[in-house]
Design a protein around this motif. Structure first.
Motif, PDB file in Angstrom:
ATOM      1  N   ALA A  77     -12.498  -0.231   5.674  1.00 34.58           N
ATOM      2  CA  ALA A  77     -13.625   0.534   5.151  1.00 34.58           C
ATOM      3  C   ALA A  77     -13.320   2.033   5.221  1.00 34.58           C
ATOM      4  O   ALA A  77     -12.732   2.519   6.182  1.00 34.58           O
ATOM      5  CB  ALA A  77     -14.886   0.224   5.962  1.00 34.58           C
ATOM      6  N   GLY A  78     -13.716   2.758   4.174  1.00 34.87           N
ATOM      7  CA  GLY A  78     -13.526   4.205   4.151  1.00 34.87           C
ATOM      8  C   GLY A  78     -12.299   4.660   3.402  1.00 34.87           C
ATOM      9  O   GLY A  78     -12.054   5.869   3.288  1.00 34.87           O
ATOM     10  N   PHE A  79     -11.502   3.716   2.879  1.00 28.93           N
ATOM     11  CA  PHE A  79     -10.297   4.067   2.135  1.00 28.93           C
ATOM     12  C   PHE A  79     -10.352   3.452   0.738  1.00 28.93           C
ATOM     13  O   PHE A  79     -10.794   2.319   0.566  1.00 28.93           O
ATOM     14  CB  PHE A  79      -9.043   3.569   2.849  1.00 28.93           C
ATOM     15  CG  PHE A  79      -8.779   4.250   4.161  1.00 28.93           C
ATOM     16  CD1 PHE A  79      -8.081   5.443   4.213  1.00 28.93           C
ATOM     17  CD2 PHE A  79      -9.249   3.705   5.340  1.00 28.93           C
ATOM     18  CE1 PHE A  79      -7.846   6.081   5.416  1.00 28.93           C
ATOM     19  CE2 PHE A  79      -9.021   4.328   6.556  1.00 28.93           C
ATOM     20  CZ  PHE A  79      -8.318   5.520   6.591  1.00 28.93           C
ATOM     21  N   ALA A  90     -10.220   9.078   1.497  1.00 31.40           N
ATOM     22  CA  ALA A  90     -10.320   8.668   2.899  1.00 31.40           C
ATOM     23  C   ALA A  90     -11.572   9.313   3.486  1.00 31.40           C
ATOM     24  O   ALA A  90     -11.700  10.531   3.527  1.00 31.40           O
ATOM     25  CB  ALA A  90      -9.086   9.098   3.682  1.00 31.40           C
ATOM     26  N   SER A  91     -12.509   8.480   3.933  1.00 36.20           N
ATOM     27  CA  SER A  91     -13.755   8.967   4.510  1.00 36.20           C
ATOM     28  C   SER A  91     -13.556   9.325   5.978  1.00 36.20           C
ATOM     29  O   SER A  91     -12.754   8.716   6.687  1.00 36.20           O
ATOM     30  CB  SER A  91     -14.843   7.898   4.392  1.00 36.20           C
ATOM     31  OG  SER A  91     -16.015   8.285   5.086  1.00 36.20           O
ATOM     32  N   ASN A  92     -14.291  10.360   6.431  1.00 32.55           N
ATOM     33  CA  ASN A  92     -14.249  10.727   7.853  1.00 32.55           C
ATOM     34  C   ASN A  92     -15.415  10.128   8.629  1.00 32.55           C
ATOM     35  O   ASN A  92     -15.606  10.437   9.809  1.00 32.55           O
ATOM     36  CB  ASN A  92     -14.238  12.245   8.016  1.00 32.55           C
ATOM     37  CG  ASN A  92     -15.467  12.916   7.399  1.00 32.55           C
ATOM     38  OD1 ASN A  92     -16.325  12.233   6.833  1.00 32.55           O
ATOM     39  ND2 ASN A  92     -15.542  14.228   7.488  1.00 32.55           N
ATOM     40  N   LYS A  93     -16.191   9.261   7.989  1.00 35.52           N
ATOM     41  CA  LYS A  93     -17.324   8.605   8.647  1.00 35.52           C
ATOM     42  C   LYS A  93     -16.980   7.138   8.872  1.00 35.52           C
ATOM     43  O   LYS A  93     -17.494   6.244   8.195  1.00 35.52           O
ATOM     44  CB  LYS A  93     -18.591   8.754   7.804  1.00 35.52           C
ATOM     45  CG  LYS A  93     -19.024  10.205   7.610  1.00 35.52           C
ATOM     46  CD  LYS A  93     -20.288  10.298   6.760  1.00 35.52           C
ATOM     47  CE  LYS A  93     -20.702  11.757   6.577  1.00 35.52           C
ATOM     48  NZ  LYS A  93     -21.937  11.869   5.739  1.00 35.52           N
ATOM     49  N   ARG A  94     -16.109   6.901   9.840  1.00 36.65           N
ATOM     50  CA  ARG A  94     -15.627   5.540  10.078  1.00 36.65           C
ATOM     51  C   ARG A  94     -15.864   5.097  11.515  1.00 36.65           C
ATOM     52  O   ARG A  94     -15.240   4.155  11.989  1.00 36.65           O
ATOM     53  CB  ARG A  94     -14.129   5.460   9.738  1.00 36.65           C
ATOM     54  CG  ARG A  94     -13.795   5.823   8.300  1.00 36.65           C
ATOM     55  CD  ARG A  94     -12.312   5.694   7.999  1.00 36.65           C
ATOM     56  NE  ARG A  94     -11.827   4.373   8.355  1.00 36.65           N
ATOM     57  CZ  ARG A  94     -10.885   4.160   9.275  1.00 36.65           C
ATOM     58  NH1 ARG A  94     -10.361   5.167   9.947  1.00 36.65           N
ATOM     59  NH2 ARG A  94     -10.487   2.932   9.537  1.00 36.65           N
ATOM     60  N   ARG A 112     -14.111  -1.430  10.484  1.00 41.23           N
ATOM     61  CA  ARG A 112     -13.014  -2.031   9.735  1.00 41.23           C
ATOM     62  C   ARG A 112     -13.473  -2.633   8.408  1.00 41.23           C
ATOM     63  O   ARG A 112     -12.772  -2.546   7.411  1.00 41.23           O
ATOM     64  CB  ARG A 112     -12.348  -3.125  10.587  1.00 41.23           C
ATOM     65  CG  ARG A 112     -11.711  -2.635  11.853  1.00 41.23           C
ATOM     66  CD  ARG A 112     -10.541  -1.718  11.593  1.00 41.23           C
ATOM     67  NE  ARG A 112      -9.460  -2.402  10.879  1.00 41.23           N
ATOM     68  CZ  ARG A 112      -8.313  -1.809  10.551  1.00 41.23           C
ATOM     69  NH1 ARG A 112      -8.123  -0.526  10.822  1.00 41.23           N
ATOM     70  NH2 ARG A 112      -7.368  -2.485   9.926  1.00 41.23           N
ATOM     71  N   ARG A 113     -14.641  -3.255   8.404  1.00 43.92           N
ATOM     72  CA  ARG A 113     -15.167  -3.864   7.182  1.00 43.92           C
ATOM     73  C   ARG A 113     -16.674  -3.651   7.130  1.00 43.92           C
ATOM     74  O   ARG A 113     -17.360  -3.713   8.162  1.00 43.92           O
ATOM     75  CB  ARG A 113     -14.890  -5.370   7.129  1.00 43.92           C
ATOM     76  CG  ARG A 113     -13.431  -5.743   7.309  1.00 43.92           C
ATOM     77  CD  ARG A 113     -12.611  -5.504   6.063  1.00 43.92           C
ATOM     78  NE  ARG A 113     -11.196  -5.350   6.392  1.00 43.92           N
ATOM     79  CZ  ARG A 113     -10.257  -5.095   5.513  1.00 43.92           C
ATOM     80  NH1 ARG A 113     -10.573  -4.960   4.240  1.00 43.92           N
ATOM     81  NH2 ARG A 113      -8.995  -4.957   5.890  1.00 43.92           N
TER      82      ARG A 113
END
Length: 283
Positions: A77-79, A90-94, A112-113
């Motif tokens: 998640a986030g990519f 690429a998100s920085n909220k992970r 992760r998901r």
């Protein structure tokens, strides 16, 4: 699938008060197998797909087959990736935090998901940011046993000092103890946990990596981290807070699908690492 047990296994037993020691675990050094240390929790049930290759019979010159790479597995998640695997976003909220209701301790996790279960609830597959750790006690020359909850509380200060000596910090986190920092290890530090008759030990993973050892009151202890990732399935409640999914929800096809996606991605990472190691070794 008993995913709740796989998520928390022995590390959670030392935090949640399940108590009691486990049968002795035989310490067995793992032979080098050219695999990276990160693995999926259900790797044994997954047939690894090779990235970008298919095994085909050699065609005759008149019937050459076009190159057809296998589709890339879904990234964490986030990519966002393109068809060639290049990162587009690429998100920085992970990061997400789940709270252990038994002691109100938080556990920071990497998302992760992100998915919805069959009832439409928003769910997440989470992996702790810090390294999960557990303490074992030596019961003979080659055996280890899980430590009771009461004994763990008594030895935690010494365990924290042992980790501090190698520049790591013991965190009293929710669901399991974790350690912050990094350490180096080799294949010789990977331990397989089995009873004398070769059976898996109840409450322990099949493999772990030794971090440090210490002596206290005439007993020998080992701090280790499981080789496989520690994963949690969390569901958002009506107030938007994350709660660990109940065991009866873990057979939901949507949850199983998310675990399969994570497994496939981990298998690809492991395959790529082995391929890179092989290429570098030929130079």
């Amino acid at each position: 699938m008993e995913f709740g047990l796989l998520c928390c296994y022995a590390a959670a037993k030392q935090r949640r008060g399940d108590g009691g020691g486990s049968p002795p675990a035989t310490r067995k050094k793992k032979k080098p197998n050219n695999k990276s240390s990160g693995k999926s929790i259900i790797e044994d049930d997954f047939e690894i797909k090779k990235s970008g290759f298919e095994v085909l019979q050699s065609p005759s010159p008149s019937e050459e087959l076009p190159y057809q790479p296998l589709p890339l597995p879904k990234p964490p998640a986030g990519f966002v990736l393109d068809d060639q695997g290049r990162v587009l976003m690429a998100s920085n909220k992970r990061i997400a935090t789940i709270v252990d209701s038994t002691n109100n301790f938080p556990l920071e996790c990497v998302i992760r998901r992100v998915f919805r279960n069959s009832r439409g609830d928003e769910c997440m597959l989470l992996c702790p940011v810090d390294m999960p750790v557990q303490i074992l006690k030596s019961v003979n020359v080659e055996g280890w046993s899980a430590v009771s909850d009461e004994e763990v509380e008594a030895i935690l200060p010494t365990a924290a000092y042992t980790l501090a000596k190698i520049h790591m910090h013991l965190v009293y986190s929710g669901f399991c103890y974790t350690a912050r920092g990094g350490f180096c290890y080799t294949e010789d530090d990977i331990i397989e946990f089995h009873t004398d008759n070769g059976q898996d030990v109840d409450g322990l993973p099949t493999e772990g990596v030794e971090i440090a050892c210490f002596h206290l009151d005439g007993s020998h202890y080992m701090i280790y981290t499981p080789s496989d990732p520690l994963l949690f399935v969390a569901v958002k409640d009506e107030n938007g807070a994350l709660q660990i999914a109940d065991d009866e929800l873990l057979d939901d096809p949507a949850i199983i699908s998310a675990i399969d996606e994570e497994t496939e991605f981990n298998a690809l990472v492991e395959e790529e690492a082995a391929l890179l190691e092989s290429l570098l070794g030929k130079r």
